[in-house]
Design a protein around this motif. Structure first.
Motif, short mmCIF file in Angstrom:
data_model
loop_
_atom_site.label_atom_id
_atom_site.label_comp_id
_atom_site.label_asym_id
_atom_site.label_seq_id
_atom_site.Cartn_x
_atom_site.Cartn_y
_atom_site.Cartn_z
N GLY A 60 0.82 -1.21 0.00
CA GLY A 60 0.00 0.00 0.00
C GLY A 60 0.85 1.26 0.00
O GLY A 60 2.03 1.24 -0.35
N SER A 61 0.21 2.34 0.38
CA SER A 61 0.87 3.64 0.51
C SER A 61 0.85 4.03 1.97
O SER A 61 -0.18 4.46 2.49
CB SER A 61 0.13 4.70 -0.31
N PRO A 62 1.98 3.86 2.67
CA PRO A 62 2.02 4.25 4.07
C PRO A 62 2.17 5.77 4.23
O PRO A 62 2.84 6.42 3.44
CB PRO A 62 3.24 3.52 4.63
N TRP A 63 1.53 6.28 5.27
CA TRP A 63 1.61 7.70 5.60
C TRP A 63 1.96 7.83 7.07
O TRP A 63 1.46 7.07 7.90
CB TRP A 63 0.28 8.40 5.29
N LEU A 77 -2.76 3.07 3.13
CA LEU A 77 -3.87 2.92 2.19
C LEU A 77 -3.52 1.81 1.22
O LEU A 77 -2.47 1.86 0.57
CB LEU A 77 -4.09 4.21 1.39
N THR A 78 -4.39 0.80 1.14
CA THR A 78 -4.19 -0.28 0.18
C THR A 78 -5.37 -0.31 -0.78
O THR A 78 -6.43 0.25 -0.49
CB THR A 78 -4.06 -1.65 0.90
N PRO A 79 -5.21 -0.97 -1.93
CA PRO A 79 -6.31 -1.04 -2.88
C PRO A 79 -7.32 -2.13 -2.54
O PRO A 79 -8.25 -2.38 -3.30
CB PRO A 79 -5.61 -1.35 -4.21
N TYR A 94 -8.43 1.28 1.05
CA TYR A 94 -8.75 0.70 2.35
C TYR A 94 -7.74 1.18 3.37
O TYR A 94 -6.53 1.09 3.14
CB TYR A 94 -8.73 -0.83 2.26
N VAL A 95 -8.22 1.71 4.48
CA VAL A 95 -7.37 2.18 5.56
C VAL A 95 -6.94 0.98 6.39
O VAL A 95 -7.77 0.24 6.90
CB VAL A 95 -8.11 3.20 6.47
#
Length: 170
Positions: A60-63, A77-79, A94-95
Motif C-alpha cells: 500500500g501507501s504508508p503515511w 492505504l491499500t487497494p 482501504y485504511v
C-alpha cells in the motif's frame, strides 16, 4: 504553542517507526482497560505481526503523521481490505493500521490522517474509502469513525474478535 501535525509519505524504511507507534498504541489501549483490540503484547514481540505490518506497508501507501517532527501516527492505504473482509466489488482504497502513538492522543492525529486518506483517495479518482475496526468496548472506535464521516456497513468476526466495516463515498 500549538502542536503542528504534518503528514508525509512513508515507505519500507519506516517500518520501525510504524511498529513503535503500534506498540505505543497497545500500551495506551491497555491503560484504558482495552486489551481485546490489539492484545497486551507489543507488535514487536510477535515476528508474524511484524511481518504482516511490513507486508501491508509494501502493498500500500504508508503515511506518517508527525507532531513537531516526531512520528505520532500512521496509516496505510491499500487497494483492498485484509483477507478477513470481502473486497467491495468496485475500486476502493482501504485504511489499514491506523494508529496514534500513546502520548499524541487527543491532538487530532487520527483525524488528520483520515482527512489525508480521503484526499488521497479522491486524488486517485477512486470513489470509495473503507476501513474496519474493533467493534468491542461499547463500539467506541466505530463511533469515532462515524464522527469522521464514515458509515457502518458490514459487521464481521474473526474468531471471537468483533469487527465493523465502515465506508465513505469520496
Amino acid at each position: 504553542m500549538e502542536n503542528v501535525i504534518t503528514i508525509r509519505e512513508g515507505g519500507a524504511a519506516d517500518l520501525p517507526a510504524v511498529l513503535g507507534i503500534l506498540d505505543s498504541a497497545v500500551v495506551w489501549l491497555n491503560g484504558k482497560g482495552i486489551a481485546d483490540q490489539w492484545g497486551t503484547e507489543p507488535f514487536t514481540g510477535h515476528p508474524e505481526r511484524v511481518a504482516h505490518v511490513g507486508r501491508v506497508l509494501g502493498e500500500g501507501s504508508p503515511w506518517i503523521a508527525e507532531v513537531d517532527g516526531v512520528p505520532a501516527g500512521t496509516l496505510t492505504l491499500t487497494p483492498h481490505p485484509g483477507s478477513y473482509v470481502p473486497p467491495a466489488g468496485e475500486p476502493e482504497r482501504y485504511v489499514r493500521y491506523l494508529a496514534t502513538g500513546g502520548r499524541f492522543h487527543g491532538l487530532g492525529v487520527g483525524a488528520a490522517l483520515l482527512a489525508h486518506a480521503v484526499e488521497e483517495t479522491r486524488r486517485a479518482g477512486v470513489p470509495l474509502l473503507r476501513v474496519d475496526c474493533f467493534a468491542g468496548s461499547g463500539g467506541r472506535l466505530v463511533e469515532y469513525y462515524e464522527r469522521q464521516g464514515f458509515t457502518r456497513t458490514d459487521p464481521f468476526t474473526v474468531g471471537d474478535w468483533p469487527g465493523q466495516v465502515l465506508e465513505m463515498r469520496v
